[in-house]
Design a protein around this motif. Structure first.
Motif, mmCIF file in Angstrom:
data_model
loop_
_atom_site.group_PDB
_atom_site.id
_atom_site.type_symbol
_atom_site.label_atom_id
_atom_site.label_comp_id
_atom_site.label_asym_id
_atom_site.label_seq_id
_atom_site.Cartn_x
_atom_site.Cartn_y
_atom_site.Cartn_z
ATOM 1 N N PRO A 20 -5.291 -0.309 13.259
ATOM 2 C CA PRO A 20 -4.705 -1.534 12.702
ATOM 3 C C PRO A 20 -4.725 -1.519 11.178
ATOM 4 N N LEU A 21 -3.673 -2.046 10.557
ATOM 5 C CA LEU A 21 -3.492 -1.940 9.113
ATOM 6 C C LEU A 21 -3.323 -3.310 8.467
ATOM 7 N N SER A 22 -4.032 -4.293 9.004
ATOM 8 C CA SER A 22 -3.842 -5.676 8.558
ATOM 9 C C SER A 22 -4.271 -5.902 7.108
ATOM 10 N N PHE A 23 -5.029 -4.967 6.527
ATOM 11 C CA PHE A 23 -5.431 -5.120 5.128
ATOM 12 C C PHE A 23 -4.272 -4.863 4.170
ATOM 13 N N LEU A 24 -3.175 -4.309 4.691
ATOM 14 C CA LEU A 24 -2.003 -4.037 3.859
ATOM 15 C C LEU A 24 -1.084 -5.254 3.830
ATOM 16 N N PRO A 25 -0.233 -5.363 2.800
ATOM 17 C CA PRO A 25 0.715 -6.476 2.747
ATOM 18 C C PRO A 25 1.879 -6.249 3.712
ATOM 19 N N HIS A 33 2.111 -0.302 14.813
ATOM 20 C CA HIS A 33 1.391 -0.760 13.632
ATOM 21 C C HIS A 33 2.328 -0.926 12.436
ATOM 22 N N VAL A 34 3.272 -0.004 12.283
ATOM 23 C CA VAL A 34 4.239 -0.112 11.191
ATOM 24 C C VAL A 34 5.087 -1.376 11.362
ATOM 25 N N HIS A 35 5.522 -1.629 12.594
ATOM 26 C CA HIS A 35 6.342 -2.813 12.863
ATOM 27 C C HIS A 35 5.622 -4.089 12.441
ATOM 28 N N ARG A 36 4.319 -4.149 12.698
ATOM 29 C CA ARG A 36 3.540 -5.340 12.341
ATOM 30 C C ARG A 36 3.492 -5.559 10.829
ATOM 31 N N GLN A 37 3.606 -4.473 10.080
ATOM 32 C CA GLN A 37 3.492 -4.577 8.614
ATOM 33 C C GLN A 37 4.839 -4.754 7.919
#
Length: 274
Positions: free
Chosen positions: A202-207, A232-236
């Motif tokens: 998960p990469l939730s720390f990114l904008p 994960h990319v889609h979420r970001q």
């Protein structure tokens, strides 16, 4: 005596667990060359001896070092001309029109390696879109390898590295020579930042990003891990964002979260969140 098939299998599994990097058995010889610094760091006498240490003591820092050493970090400035033409002629003008009220852009170099892709994006924007000078623009580079992230942050490249793909005009305009190295200018550096990140986590720390460059990395993942990466990319990504893959990569075989869109100008294609 060299490594056995079982030793190589152990190393391939270790790298897969640590980084999701899928190494084909036909490339076992890479371990013998790339792990030399790790062998020396561990005080081992050979790769086979290193494997014995890894199996016996399971030291986490050595496991991580092996995975980082085997991460593919091949890159160059303006790698593959066609995607940058697509960005210049189609994607960036569209984004600027769509974001003209916000005057804010977030761009992700999702496998940034030693930083050339992120810095190339900054140079492209400075060269061809001077109207972005008063916009809030940030290019974020991420990579699983701490070593290459630190290299990117340093922003210093050898003559050989700058000669690979960087036009002479941009070299003189956006880099400063210091002895045998060239250093990224303050103007370009201010647009970029780099972080360590695993695309399979998960990469939730990114904008949230308006544009994602996920180029020349998917071919090293298994089918299952590719689906995870796309999720994960889609979420970001912003709902109206743009995704650009490598020339030999496609999204439709691993995910239904992106729809392909063709550019008539460039005979090229990119993806939008479905």
């Amino acid at each position: 005596m060299g490594c056995s098939d079982a030793d190589y299998s152990y190393l391939r599994d270790l790298v897969l667990q640590q980084s999701a990097n899928l190494i084909d058995p036909s490339r076992n010889a890479l371990f013998d060359t790339r792990l030399t610094p790790v062998v020396q760091m561990a005080g081992a006498s050979s790769v086979k001896d290193l494997v014995k240490m890894l199996r016996t003591n399971r030291p986490a820092h050595l496991h991580r070092a092996v995975a980082e050493a085997m991460t593919i970090n091949e890159t160059s400035f303006f790698r593959d001309v066609k995607p940058y033409e697509l960005l210049r002629r189609t994607i960036l003008p569209r984004l600027m029109e769509e974001k003209k009220k916000e005057r804010r852009l977030r761009i992700w170099s999702a496998a940034s390696s030693t930083g050339q892709e992120a810095y190339s994006m900054a140079m492209l924007m400075l060269s061809h879109f001077p109207e972005l000078a008063d916009w809030d623009v940030k290019i974020v580079g991420t990579d699983i390898s701490r070593r290459v992230v630190e290299y990117a942050k340093r922003g210093r490249y050898s003559r050989l590295e700058v000669n690979r793909g960087l036009p002479a005009g941009m070299l003189l305009r956006y880099m400063v020579r210091d002895g045998e190295e060239w250093e990224i200018s303050a103007q370009v550096r201010a647009m970029c930042e780099f972080h360590c990140a695993n695309l399979c986590m998960p990469l939730s720390f990114l904008p949230v990003f308006d544009l994602v460059l996920l180029r020349n990395v998917l071919l090293y993942f298994s089918q299952q891990d590719r689906s995870t990466v796309f999720r994960h990319v889609h979420r970001q990504m912003a709902r109206e964002g743009y995704l650009l893959l490598g020339n030999a990569e496609q999204a439709d075989e691993s995910t239904d979260q992106f729809a392909v869109e063709f550019s008539t100008n460039e005979s090229s294609y990119f993806y939008r969140p479905a």
